[in-house]
Design a protein around this motif. Structure first.
Motif, short mmCIF file in Angstrom:
data_model
loop_
_atom_site.label_atom_id
_atom_site.label_comp_id
_atom_site.label_asym_id
_atom_site.label_seq_id
_atom_site.Cartn_x
_atom_site.Cartn_y
_atom_site.Cartn_z
N LYS A 198 0.82 -1.20 0.00
CA LYS A 198 0.00 0.00 0.00
C LYS A 198 0.86 1.26 0.00
CE LYS A 198 -3.47 2.46 2.75
NZ LYS A 198 -4.26 2.44 4.00
N ILE A 199 1.87 1.29 0.87
CA ILE A 199 2.74 2.48 0.94
C ILE A 199 3.45 2.70 -0.39
CG2 ILE A 199 4.79 3.44 2.06
CD1 ILE A 199 3.97 2.02 4.62
N LEU A 200 3.99 1.63 -0.95
CA LEU A 200 4.74 1.74 -2.19
C LEU A 200 3.84 2.18 -3.34
CD1 LEU A 200 7.65 1.35 -3.09
CD2 LEU A 200 7.06 -0.97 -3.80
N LEU A 201 2.62 1.62 -3.40
CA LEU A 201 1.70 1.97 -4.48
C LEU A 201 1.27 3.44 -4.38
CD1 LEU A 201 0.00 1.04 -6.88
CD2 LEU A 201 -1.80 0.39 -5.26
N ILE A 202 1.03 3.90 -3.16
CA ILE A 202 0.62 5.30 -2.98
C ILE A 202 1.71 6.26 -3.45
CG2 ILE A 202 0.12 7.07 -1.24
CD1 ILE A 202 -1.40 4.96 0.33
N GLN A 203 2.95 5.96 -3.08
CA GLN A 203 4.05 6.85 -3.47
C GLN A 203 4.27 6.82 -4.98
OE1 GLN A 203 5.01 8.89 -1.26
NE2 GLN A 203 3.83 7.77 0.28
N GLU A 204 4.20 5.66 -5.58
CA GLU A 204 4.37 5.58 -7.04
C GLU A 204 3.27 6.35 -7.76
OE1 GLU A 204 4.47 1.44 -7.86
OE2 GLU A 204 6.61 1.21 -7.37
N ASN A 205 2.03 6.24 -7.26
CA ASN A 205 0.92 6.97 -7.88
C ASN A 205 1.08 8.48 -7.72
OD1 ASN A 205 -0.29 4.58 -8.68
ND2 ASN A 205 -1.61 4.45 -6.88
N ASP A 206 1.55 8.89 -6.54
CA ASP A 206 1.75 10.33 -6.30
C ASP A 206 2.80 10.91 -7.25
OD1 ASP A 206 -0.16 10.33 -4.37
OD2 ASP A 206 1.23 10.16 -2.68
N PHE A 207 3.92 10.21 -7.41
CA PHE A 207 4.97 10.70 -8.31
C PHE A 207 4.52 10.64 -9.78
CE2 PHE A 207 7.80 9.82 -4.68
CZ PHE A 207 8.46 11.04 -4.64
N GLU A 208 3.72 9.64 -10.10
CA GLU A 208 3.20 9.56 -11.46
C GLU A 208 2.24 10.71 -11.74
OE1 GLU A 208 0.79 6.38 -14.34
OE2 GLU A 208 1.44 5.81 -12.33
N GLU A 209 1.43 11.06 -10.77
CA GLU A 209 0.53 12.20 -10.92
C GLU A 209 1.30 13.50 -11.05
OE1 GLU A 209 -2.96 14.27 -11.36
OE2 GLU A 209 -2.63 12.10 -11.36
N LEU A 210 2.39 13.60 -10.31
CA LEU A 210 3.25 14.78 -10.40
C LEU A 210 3.82 14.93 -11.81
CD1 LEU A 210 4.27 16.95 -8.38
CD2 LEU A 210 6.33 15.59 -8.12
N GLN A 211 4.23 13.82 -12.41
CA GLN A 211 4.78 13.86 -13.76
C GLN A 211 3.68 14.20 -14.78
OE1 GLN A 211 7.97 13.68 -14.58
NE2 GLN A 211 7.43 14.03 -16.71
N LYS A 212 2.49 13.70 -14.57
CA LYS A 212 1.38 14.00 -15.48
C LYS A 212 1.06 15.50 -15.46
CE LYS A 212 -0.97 9.51 -15.43
NZ LYS A 212 -2.22 8.79 -15.05
N GLN A 213 1.07 16.09 -14.28
CA GLN A 213 0.81 17.52 -14.19
C GLN A 213 1.86 18.32 -14.95
OE1 GLN A 213 0.55 18.49 -10.03
NE2 GLN A 213 -1.27 17.24 -9.68
N LEU A 214 3.11 17.92 -14.81
CA LEU A 214 4.19 18.61 -15.53
C LEU A 214 4.03 18.44 -17.03
CD1 LEU A 214 6.86 20.15 -15.58
CD2 LEU A 214 8.05 17.96 -15.35
N ASP A 215 3.75 17.22 -17.48
CA ASP A 215 3.58 16.97 -18.92
C ASP A 215 2.43 17.80 -19.48
OD1 ASP A 215 5.65 15.19 -18.80
OD2 ASP A 215 4.36 13.42 -18.59
#
Length: 902
Positions: A198-215
C-alpha cells in the motif's frame, strides 16, 4: 561597335525585380512594410564604398566592370526556374551561394544588403519564422539562410531531453531507495505485506501524478503561440524556454514536498522510534545528495558533448554548402573561358557582336536549364533519402528503447539491502549512462551517414553538370562555330583544346580559393568553441560562489537558533545541501540554454559580418592593390568591417547582459523557493525539539507525588490551619527573596555587558580612525591610472567587510548575553527546586505524613550555572531569554498551596 550588353542586363534586372516581388509574397511571415524597408535601406552612404562592396563579391577589384565579359554577369542569359519559396527562406539571400540562386544577379542583390544593420532589426528578426526541425538530417535539405537557428534549436531540444531523462532518473532512484527501506522493515516483520504494498503503491501513484501535471503544463506551453506547426520564431522559442524553466522549478518544489510527505508517511506507518526515524531521514537525505552529485556530474559532461555536437553539425552543414556552391561557381568559370574565346573571335572579326550574344544566350540558356533540372532532381532525392533515414532511425530508436527498458527492469527487479543502496545507485546510474552513450553514438553515426549520402548526391549532380556543359561546349565549338564563323573543323578543335588548357589554372585558382574559405571557417568555429569553453568556466565559478554564499547563510541561521542538538543541525545542513544541489543543477542547464538563445539572436548578424570579412580577406589575398583608387576602396571596406564589428560586439554584450539579468531573476526565484522550503524544514525541526523537551520535563515533575501529599496533609489531624498558613507564608517570602536576588544579578550582568560593549565600540572606532588616517596618508602613493570602477570595487569590499564585522560583533554580544541569562536561569531553577523540596519536607514533617520526599540530587548537587549538558552547551533562542523578564519564572507548587489553603 555598339554592345547590347547593357540592354540585356537592364532587362534582366527588371525581371529580377518582378521575381523578387513574387518571392516576397510567398513569405507568410514577411510583411510588405518589411520588404520595402529592406529594399530602401542603403548599405553605405558612399557610392564608392557601395561599389567596392559589390565588386568584392562579383568581380576582383582590379578588373573592369564588363557585364558580358564572362557571360555570368548577364543573368538574363541563363534564367532558370526556381522552386517555390518557403517561409524559412530569407529574402535578403544566402551567403553560401546555393543552387537555388545560380545567377550572378542574385548575388548582386545580396551584396547590396551586406550592411549588417539593414537586416538586423531585433523585432523583425525575432518575429521571422524558420523551419522547425526535430533531427539534424532535416537541416541538410533546408534551403534556409538561418541554418544556425535550426541547429541551435536542436541543441535546446537535446538539453530539454537530457533534463527530462535526469529528472526521471532521480524519481526512480528515490522510489527504489524508499522501497529498499520498506523491504527491510517488511523483512523484520515491522510492517505487514499489505501495508508494504500500500505504501509503495501510494508513493508511485503520487509521483506519477506529479509527472502528469508537468507533462500537461509543458504540452500547453508547446501549443501556445503555434500559428504554424512547421515553422517557429525566435520569440516563440525564447518564451517557451522561459515558461519551461518556470514549470520545472515548480515541479522541483512539488517533488521536494512529495519526498518529505513520502518519508513522513513511511515513518508514521512503520511506527519506529524517534531516534530510528531521525536516522532513516538522515540516511535518505544523504543518499539523495549522492544521487544529485551523480546527476550533476553527468549533466555537465552531457552539456559539453551537446555543445561539441553543435560544432560537428556546423562542419557537416558547411561541407554540403561548399558542394552546393562549388557546382555553379566552377560552371561559371568554364563559361567565362568560353566567353573570352568568343570575345577573341569578335576582335578578329570572325564573329559579330550580335552573333556572339546569340551564341552565349543559347549556351547559357541550355546549360542553366539542364542544371536547374538536375538540381531539382537532386534536392528531391535528398529529401526522399532523408525521409527514409528518419523513418529507419525512428524504428531503431523504438527497438533500442524497448531493449533499454528491459535492462532497466531487470536491474530494478533485483533485491537490495540497506547496505547495498550505494551500489544500487551507482549501478543504475552507470546503466543509464551506458544507454545514453549508445543512443548518442547511434545518432552521431546516422548523422555522418546522412551527410555522406547527401554529399554523394551532390557529387553526382556535379558530374552530371560537368558532363552536360562539356557536351554543350563541344557542340558549340565543333558544330556551331564552323558554320557561323567559316573556320575549319581543325581550327575549332584547337579552340576547344585552348578552352581545356585555360580551364586548368582557373580551376586550380578556384580550388585554392575554396580551401582558404574552408580554413577561415574552421578558424571562426574554433574561436566560437573557445568562447563557449570560457563561458562554461565562468559559469562554474559563479555556481561555486553561489553555493558557498548559500552555505554560509544557512550556517548563520542555524548558529543563531542555538537550541538544537548537533544531530538536528546536521540534518538541516544536509537538507539544505540537497535542495541547493538540485537548484544549482537546474540553473546550470538553464544557463547553457540561454547561451544557445543568445547565439541564435545574434546568428544572422554574425553570419553576415563573417561573410563580409571572409570575402574581403580572400579578395585582399588574391588581388593586391595596383593603384591609389583600389587602395582607397580597400581601406573603405576595411573601415566598414571594423565599424560593423564594433557594433556587433556592443550588441552581443547587450544581449548577454539581458540574458544574464534574466538568469539572475530566475535564480532569485528558485532560491526563494529554497528558502521557503527550508523555513518549513527548520520549523518542523524546532517543533520536534520542543515536543521532545516538553516530554522530558513532564516526566520529571512528580505531579502524582504532590497530589498524594496534599490529600494526606488535608486528612491529617496533626496539621493545624495556623501552622500550615505560617509554612506557606514562609515559602512565599523565600520565593520573593529568590526573585529579588535574581533581578539584582540580572541587572548587574546587563550593565556589565553594556560596559563591555561600549568599550569594544570605543576601541573599534579608534582602530577605524587610525586606519582611515593611514589610508589618507598612502592615498597619494596609489597608481594614478587606477580606474574609477576599480576604486568603487575596493570601496564596496571595504563596506561589506565592515558590515560583516559589525554583524559578527552583534552576534557575539547577543551570545554573551544569552549565555549569562542562561546561567542565571539555571541558578534560579536550582534555587526554586530547593525551596520547593524544603517546603514539601517541612509540610510532610508537620502533618506527620509517612511519605518520603523524592529529592533531586542531580540538581541540588550542581552549582549555579552548572547545568551544561550537551544540549545546553549551545545557546538558547532569544525567546527563552525574553522569558526571564516575566514573573512566570518563579512558580509556586500550585497543587500544594491551593489545596492546603482550601
Amino acid at each position: 561597335q555598339k554592345d547590347d550588353s547593357q540592354r540585356l542586363l537592364e532587362s534582366f534586372n527588371s525581371g529580377e525585380k518582378e521575381h523578387t516581388l513574387t518571392k516576397s509574397k510567398a513569405e507568410p511571415y514577411t510583411s510588405k512594410g518589411e520588404m520595402v524597408l529592406e529594399e530602401s535601406e542603403s548599405p553605405l552612404n558612399s557610392n564608392v564604398t557601395a561599389f567596392a562592396l559589390k565588386a568584392k563579391v562579383i568581380y576582383p577589384i582590379n578588373q573592369k566592370f564588363r557585364p558580358l565579359a564572362d557571360g555570368s554577369s548577364n543573368p538574363s542569359l541563363h534564367e532558370n526556374p526556381k522552386q517555390a519559396v518557403l517561409p524559412n527562406q530569407v529574402m535578403e539571400t544566402s551567403t553560401s551561394g546555393s543552387l537555388g540562386s545560380l545567377s550572378q544577379g542574385d548575388k548582386e542583390d545580396c551584396s547590396s544588403s551586406t550592411t549588417i544593420h539593414s537586416t538586423t532589426s531585433d523585432d523583425r528578426f525575432q518575429a521571422r519564422a524558420f523551419l522547425k526541425v526535430t533531427s539534424f538530417p532535416e537541416v541538410l535539405t533546408c534551403e534556409s539562410f538561418d541554418v544556425k537557428l535550426c541547429l541551435c534549436s536542436l541543441i535546446l531540444k537535446d538539453l530539454m531531453l537530457l533534463d527530462t531523462e535526469l529528472r526521471k532518473e532521480k524519481h526512480v532512484m528515490f522510489i527504489q531507495v524508499l522501497k529498499i527501506y520498506l523491504t527491510d522493515f517488511h523483512r523484520k516483520k515491522k510492517i505487514t505485506d499489505d501495508l508494504f504494498k500500500k505504501i509503495l503503491l501510494i508513493q508511485e501513484n503520487d509521483f506519477e501524478e506529479l509527472q502528469k501535471q508537468l507533462d500537461s503544463r509543458l504540452q500547453n506551453t508547446e501549443m501556445s503561440g503555434a500559428h504554424n506547426s512547421e515553422y517557429q520564431t525566435l520569440e516563440d522559442l525564447e518564451r517557451k524556454e522561459r515558461e519551461y524553466s518556470e514549470h520545472i522549478i515548480d515541479n522541483m518544489e512539488a517533488f521536494w514536498k512529495q519526498t518529505d510527505k513520502a518519508q513522513q508517511a513511511f515513518l508514521d506507518q512503520s511506527k519506529c522510534s524517534s531516534a530510528k526515524a531521525t536516522k532513516i531521514t538522515m540516511d535518505l537525505t544523504e543518499k539523495m545528495i549522492a544521487v544529485e552529485s551523480l546527476l550533476s556530474e553527468s549533466q555537465d559532461l552531457q552539456a559539453m558533448e551537446i555543445q561539441e555536437r553543435l560544432f560537428n553539425w556546423e562542419l557537416m552543414v558547411k561541407s554540403i554548402d561548399s558542394l552546393k556552391s562549388y557546382i555553379p561557381e566552377e560552371c561559371k568559370c568554364r563559361l567565362s573561358i568560353v566567353s573570352n574565346i568568343l570575345d577573341h573571335l569578335t576582335v578578329k572579326n570572325n564573329l559579330s557582336v550580335r552573333q556572339k550574344e546569340e551564341l552565349l544566350t543559347d549556351l547559357h540558356k541550355a546549360f542553366w536549364e539542364q542544371l536547374a533540372h538536375f538540381s531539382n532532381e537532386c534536392i528531391q532525392q535528398s529529401k526522399d533519402l532523408i525521409l527514409k533515414r528518419l523513418e529507419c532511425r525512428a524504428k531503431n530508436r523504438e527497438e533500442f528503447k524497448h531493449r533499454q527498458k528491459a535492462e532497466q527492469g531487470s536491474l530494478l527487479s533485483k533485491t537490495f539491502h540497506n547496505k547495498d543502496i550505494n551500489d544500487f545507485l551507482k549501478a543504475y546510474h552507470e546503466l543509464l549512462e551506458k544507454h545514453r552513450q549508445e543512443q548518442w553514438e547511434l545518432e552521431e553515426e546516422d548523422d555522418c551517414e546522412s551527410t555522406e549520402a547527401v554529399a554523394d548526391l551532390y557529387k553526382e549532380l556535379y558530374s552530371k553538370a560537368s558532363h552536360a556543359l562539356v557536351e554543350l561546349v563541344t557542340e558549340l565549338f565543333l558544330q556551331t562555330l564552323p558554320v557561323v564563323t567559316g573556320l575549319s573543323v581543325r581550327e575549332c578543335e584547337l579552340l576547344k583544346e585552348e578552352w581545356q588548357e585555360n580551364l586548368i589554372p582557373q580551376l586550380e585558382k578556384w580550388e585554392t580559393h575554396r580551401q582558404r574559405r574552408w580554413k577561415l571557417f574552421r578558424e571562426q568555429l574554433l574561436e566560437e568553441k573557445k568562447r563557449w569553453i570560457k563561458e562554461h568556466a565562468l559559469s562554474a565559478v559563479m555556481q561555486k560562489h553561489l553555493s558557498e554564499k548559500q552555505e554560509k547563510i544557512i550556517q548563520g541561521v542555524v548558529s543563531r537558533l542555538g537550541c538544537l542538538s548537533d544531530e538536528s543541525v546536521n540534518f538541516i545542513l544536509q537538507k539544505h545541501r540537497l535542495l541547493l544541489c538540485s537548484v544549482l543543477r537546474r540553473l546550470t542547464l538553464r544557463r547553457v540554454g540561454m547561451a544557445a538563445l543568445a547565439c541564435m539572436r545574434m546568428s544572422r548578424k554574425k553570419t553576415l559580418l563573417q561573410e563580409l570579412r571572409v570575402q574581403h580577406t580572400l579578395q585582399k589575398g588574391s588581388s593586391p592593390c595596383q593603384d591609389e583608387d583600389q587602395w582607397q576602396l580597400q581601406k573603405a571596406v576595411e573601415s566598414h568591417i571594423l565599424e560593423e564589428e564594433e557594433k556587433l560586439e556592443e550588441e552581443t554584450q547587450e544581449t548577454h547582459l539581458e540574458f544574464h539579468q534574466l538568469l539572475v531573476t530566475e535564480t532569485q526565484e528558485a532560491l526563494q523557493f529554497l528558502q521557503q522550503h527550508m523555513e518549513h524544514v527548520i520549523g518542523q525541526t524546532l517543533l520536534h525539539h520542543a515536543r521532545r523537551e516538553a516530554g522530558k520535563k513532564s516526566s520529571d515533575d512528580g505531579e502524582d507525588f504532590k497530589e498524594r501529599l496534599v490529600e494526606a496533609a488535608v486528612e491529617s489531624v496533626y496539621g493545624t490551619s495556623n501552622n500550615i498558613n505560617r509554612l506557606v507564608q514562609n515559602y512565599y517570602q523565600q520565593l520573593g527573596k529568590i526573585r529579588e536576588d535574581y533581578e539584582g544579578k540580572k541587572l548587574q550582568q546587563l550593565k556589565s555587558l553594556q560596559a563591555e560593549r561600549s568599550e569594544r565600540n570605543r576601541l573599534k572606532k579608534k582602530q577605524e580612525t587610525e586606519l582611515a588616517l593611514k589610508e589618507k596618508q598612502t592615498k597619494g602613493l596609489l597608481n594614478v591610472s587606477s580606474t574609477v570602477h576599480h576604486r568603487m570595487v575596493l570601496q564596496q569590499k571595504k563596506v561589506l567587510a565592515q558590515f560583516d564585522l559589525q554583524q559578527q560583533f552583534r552576534l557575539e554580544s547577543l551570545k554573551q548575553k544569552l549565555l549569562g541569562l542562561h546561567h542565571l536561569e539555571t541558578e534560579l531553577e536550582n534555587q526554586l527546586q530547593e525551596a520547593e523540596q524544603d517546603f514539601v519536607s517541612e509540610l510532610a514533617v508537620l502533618a506527620r505524613v509517612p511519605v518520603s520526599v523524592k529529592k533531586k540530587p542531580s540538581k541540588r548537587s550542581k552549582p549555579a550555572g552548572g547545568k551544561t549538558n550537551s544540549k545546553r552547551k549551545t545557546f538558547q533562542s532569544a525567546e527563552s531569554a525574553d522569558k526571564d523578564d516575566s514573573h512566570e519564572n518563579i512558580q509556586e507548587p500550585r497543587g500544594l498551596t491551593s489545596g492546603l489553603c482550601r
